[in-house]
Design a protein around this motif. Structure first.
Motif, PDB file in Angstrom:
ATOM      1  N   LYS A  76    -102.866 -45.255  78.055  1.00  0.00           N
ATOM      2  CA  LYS A  76    -101.834 -44.945  79.035  1.00  0.00           C
ATOM      3  C   LYS A  76    -100.703 -45.949  78.823  1.00  0.00           C
ATOM      4  CE  LYS A  76    -101.052 -44.257  83.992  1.00  0.00           C
ATOM      5  NZ  LYS A  76    -101.671 -44.315  85.350  1.00  0.00           N
ATOM      6  N   ASN A  77     -99.547 -45.435  78.434  1.00  0.00           N
ATOM      7  CA  ASN A  77     -98.411 -46.310  78.084  1.00  0.00           C
ATOM      8  C   ASN A  77     -98.822 -47.342  77.038  1.00  0.00           C
ATOM      9  OD1 ASN A  77     -96.783 -44.982  80.036  1.00  0.00           O
ATOM     10  ND2 ASN A  77     -97.564 -46.325  81.645  1.00  0.00           N
ATOM     11  N   ASP A  78     -99.562 -46.866  76.032  1.00  0.00           N
ATOM     12  CA  ASP A  78    -100.043 -47.701  74.921  1.00  0.00           C
ATOM     13  C   ASP A  78    -101.048 -48.768  75.343  1.00  0.00           C
ATOM     14  OD1 ASP A  78     -98.604 -46.408  72.902  1.00  0.00           O
ATOM     15  OD2 ASP A  78     -96.803 -47.565  73.341  1.00  0.00           O
ATOM     16  N   LYS A  79    -101.552 -48.661  76.563  1.00  0.00           N
ATOM     17  CA  LYS A  79    -102.551 -49.609  77.044  1.00  0.00           C
ATOM     18  C   LYS A  79    -103.902 -48.919  77.155  1.00  0.00           C
ATOM     19  CE  LYS A  79    -103.637 -52.727  80.878  1.00  0.00           C
ATOM     20  NZ  LYS A  79    -103.260 -53.179  82.243  1.00  0.00           N
TER      21      LYS A  79
END
Length: 260
Positions: A52-55
């Motif tokens: 999610k959002n690169d996390k």
């Protein structure tokens, strides 16, 4: 035999010894006095492990981070796209364990020791909303999709071997092919079916038949030191008692998947 040391040489030796002590001291401090737990995950199993959002986030991610915190470790995540690849990494020693809703199966128990079970997922099948299928028996001779290496495949084979299974490397295609009618249904854990159908707004409904239950835990190689496995099991027990596991579960599933 006698050796003569001049002052410059002696000073140089002392300097090297001092430097070694300093470097050694810095090395310990840089690790924050914490050991590292290397954990494999797919980052493709919504809502257990995804980006999610690169996390990297998800139920298994949060649980693992809490476990590591409890036993004084820091987590180093290693993303591997599929379940067979994860077990390959575990076998080769590239990771210490797997956090990806890994089901405890008799076949796996021959090669791995498992931690305390920390989540449970009933296996079910989703079909098109306007299809005629009312039960798993209605799917005999038909084909359902499943992710390659999924424990649900073994459960369905035992429950009803007359249902054909098509396996996919692409976890998204497992759902899109069922939604487009290329296959007659999609096999997965109920919670994953529910969350994916809702998130992707799929035209699917879940059959009531429960094929079996997936009990998820952390796997460890049998030859591995089992002290770490016991520490993790003890931490899971504590997190279950204090309500942490239940809280994380409701955050991602809107229900408690940690209880029987």
């Amino acid at each position: 035999m006698q050796f003569k040391f001049n002052k410059k040489f002696l000073t140089l030796i002392i300097g090297f010894i001092s430097l070694g002590v300093l470097v050694s001291g810095c090395s310990k401090g840089s690790a924050d006095n914490k050991k590292t737990l290397t954990v494999g995950t797919t980052a493709q199993t919504y809502p257990n492990s995804y980006k999610k959002n690169d996390k990297l986030v998800g139920f298994d991610i949060d649980v693992t981070n809490e476990v590591a915190k409890k036993i004084g470790y820091k987590v180093r995540w290693k993303v591997i796209g599929d379940v067979p690849g994860l077990f390959g990494a575990l076998d080769s020693g590239k990771i210490d364990t797997i956090a990806n809703a890994v089901t405890v199966l008799p076949a796996r128990q021959k090669n791995y020791n498992f931690s305390r079970v920390y989540s449970r997922y009933p296996a079910q099948i989703a079909v098109l909303k306007d299809s005629k299928y009312k039960s798993v028996k209605d799917l005999e001779g038909k084909t359902v999709s499943a992710t390659i290496g999924s424990s649900n495949i073994d459960l369905l084979k035992k429950y009803n071997s007359k249902v054909n299974i098509k396996t996919y490397d692409d976890r998204n295609a497992v759902f899109t092919d069922a939604n487009s009618g290329k296959v007659d249904g999609v096999l997965n854990q109920r919670q994953f079916l529910q969350t994916t159908i809702k998130k992707q707004k799929l035209n699917l409904r879940i059959l009531k038949d429960v094929i079996g239950e997936n009990k998820a835990a952390y796997p460890f190689k049998k030859k591995q030191d089992q002290k770490l496995r016991q520490k993790i099991s003890d931490a899971l027990k504590t997190l279950e008692k204090d309500g942490t596991l239940s809280k994380i579960s409701k955050k991602y599933f809107n229900e408690d998947v940690t209880q029987k």
